[in-house]
Design a protein around this motif. Sequence first.
Motif, PDB file in Angstrom:
ATOM      1  N   ALA A  78     -82.860  15.987  88.019  1.00  0.00           N
ATOM      2  CA  ALA A  78     -84.182  15.613  87.507  1.00  0.00           C
ATOM      3  C   ALA A  78     -84.180  14.227  86.857  1.00  0.00           C
ATOM      4  O   ALA A  78     -85.183  13.811  86.293  1.00  0.00           O
ATOM      5  CB  ALA A  78     -84.659  16.655  86.500  1.00  0.00           C
ATOM      6  N   GLY A  79     -83.052  13.539  86.935  1.00  0.00           N
ATOM      7  CA  GLY A  79     -82.984  12.179  86.405  1.00  0.00           C
ATOM      8  C   GLY A  79     -82.286  12.050  85.061  1.00  0.00           C
ATOM      9  O   GLY A  79     -82.200  10.953  84.509  1.00  0.00           O
ATOM     10  N   GLY A  80     -81.794  13.138  84.518  1.00  0.00           N
ATOM     11  CA  GLY A  80     -81.105  13.086  83.232  1.00  0.00           C
ATOM     12  C   GLY A  80     -79.775  12.359  83.328  1.00  0.00           C
ATOM     13  O   GLY A  80     -79.094  12.430  84.345  1.00  0.00           O
ATOM     14  N   ARG A  81     -79.451  11.654  82.279  1.00  0.00           N
ATOM     15  CA  ARG A  81     -78.180  10.932  82.182  1.00  0.00           C
ATOM     16  C   ARG A  81     -77.511  11.308  80.871  1.00  0.00           C
ATOM     17  O   ARG A  81     -78.164  11.808  79.953  1.00  0.00           O
ATOM     18  CB  ARG A  81     -78.421   9.414  82.243  1.00  0.00           C
ATOM     19  CG  ARG A  81     -78.992   8.942  83.562  1.00  0.00           C
ATOM     20  CD  ARG A  81     -77.964   9.126  84.688  1.00  0.00           C
ATOM     21  NE  ARG A  81     -78.518   8.892  86.005  1.00  0.00           N
ATOM     22  CZ  ARG A  81     -78.780   9.853  86.889  1.00  0.00           C
ATOM     23  NH1 ARG A  81     -78.596  11.111  86.596  1.00  0.00           N
ATOM     24  NH2 ARG A  81     -79.252   9.565  88.077  1.00  0.00           N
ATOM     25  N   PRO A  82     -76.213  11.057  80.746  1.00  0.00           N
ATOM     26  CA  PRO A  82     -75.545  11.373  79.483  1.00  0.00           C
ATOM     27  C   PRO A  82     -76.211  10.684  78.300  1.00  0.00           C
ATOM     28  O   PRO A  82     -76.647   9.538  78.396  1.00  0.00           O
ATOM     29  CB  PRO A  82     -74.128  10.843  79.687  1.00  0.00           C
ATOM     30  CG  PRO A  82     -73.932  10.883  81.173  1.00  0.00           C
ATOM     31  CD  PRO A  82     -75.284  10.525  81.747  1.00  0.00           C
ATOM     32  N   VAL A  83     -76.296  11.408  77.203  1.00  0.00           N
ATOM     33  CA  VAL A  83     -76.883  10.885  75.972  1.00  0.00           C
ATOM     34  C   VAL A  83     -75.779  10.809  74.922  1.00  0.00           C
ATOM     35  O   VAL A  83     -75.104  11.798  74.649  1.00  0.00           O
ATOM     36  CB  VAL A  83     -78.036  11.788  75.489  1.00  0.00           C
ATOM     37  CG1 VAL A  83     -78.560  11.321  74.137  1.00  0.00           C
ATOM     38  CG2 VAL A  83     -79.157  11.810  76.526  1.00  0.00           C
ATOM     39  N   TRP A  84     -75.610   9.615  74.374  1.00  0.00           N
ATOM     40  CA  TRP A  84     -74.607   9.366  73.345  1.00  0.00           C
ATOM     41  C   TRP A  84     -75.284   9.408  71.985  1.00  0.00           C
ATOM     42  O   TRP A  84     -76.300   8.748  71.774  1.00  0.00           O
ATOM     43  CB  TRP A  84     -73.968   8.002  73.572  1.00  0.00           C
ATOM     44  CG  TRP A  84     -73.067   7.949  74.777  1.00  0.00           C
ATOM     45  CD1 TRP A  84     -73.437   8.064  76.082  1.00  0.00           C
ATOM     46  CD2 TRP A  84     -71.663   7.769  74.771  1.00  0.00           C
ATOM     47  NE1 TRP A  84     -72.342   7.966  76.894  1.00  0.00           N
ATOM     48  CE2 TRP A  84     -71.228   7.777  76.109  1.00  0.00           C
ATOM     49  CE3 TRP A  84     -70.719   7.589  73.753  1.00  0.00           C
ATOM     50  CZ2 TRP A  84     -69.893   7.628  76.459  1.00  0.00           C
ATOM     51  CZ3 TRP A  84     -69.384   7.433  74.110  1.00  0.00           C
ATOM     52  CH2 TRP A  84     -68.981   7.456  75.445  1.00  0.00           C
ATOM     53  N   LEU A  85     -74.692  10.168  71.079  1.00  0.00           N
ATOM     54  CA  LEU A  85     -75.231  10.319  69.727  1.00  0.00           C
ATOM     55  C   LEU A  85     -74.145   9.943  68.731  1.00  0.00           C
ATOM     56  O   LEU A  85     -73.000  10.388  68.848  1.00  0.00           O
ATOM     57  CB  LEU A  85     -75.684  11.758  69.501  1.00  0.00           C
ATOM     58  CG  LEU A  85     -76.709  12.279  70.516  1.00  0.00           C
ATOM     59  CD1 LEU A  85     -76.804  13.790  70.461  1.00  0.00           C
ATOM     60  CD2 LEU A  85     -78.057  11.641  70.280  1.00  0.00           C
ATOM     61  N   GLY A  86     -74.502   9.116  67.763  1.00  0.00           N
ATOM     62  CA  GLY A  86     -73.544   8.689  66.758  1.00  0.00           C
ATOM     63  C   GLY A  86     -73.966   9.110  65.374  1.00  0.00           C
ATOM     64  O   GLY A  86     -75.106   9.509  65.135  1.00  0.00           O
TER      65      GLY A  86
END
Length: 132
Positions: A78-86
């Motif tokens: 569906a177009g999702g990509r990895p999300v980085w959270l800091g």
Amino acid sequence: MNKRSGRAATASPCRVTVCRGCCCGDAAKIPGVDHAGQIPRLRAALDGAAPVRASECLDVCDQANVVVVQPSAAGRAAGGRPVWLGLVNDDDALADIAAWIRAGGPGLAEPPGVLDLYAITVSRRVREGLEG
């Protein structure tokens, strides 16, 4: 429903990577955080919705503690990509991350607005190192 489509979401759920390298998980760098309990609490909050793994240094030490949420197969389609959270250093952030993943995660569900405060952008070299 065929076998493949019926199992796609469970066969390839979101994956969560928690940095535990040189700075992330270090009580000397980030005092007052139960680093050892962070991964078990996240696993419990996810209640089996996604595997959680610890990683060596993800090379964004100035943003410790770092969590990366990779989309499920359906989310990626569906177009999702990895999300980085800091700066994920409190249980409220872990709860928001877990709720988002249980709702579908990247590509399938909008993250709670508060997670915008944790979103970080990393270099392509760092990103590709994890996505491999």
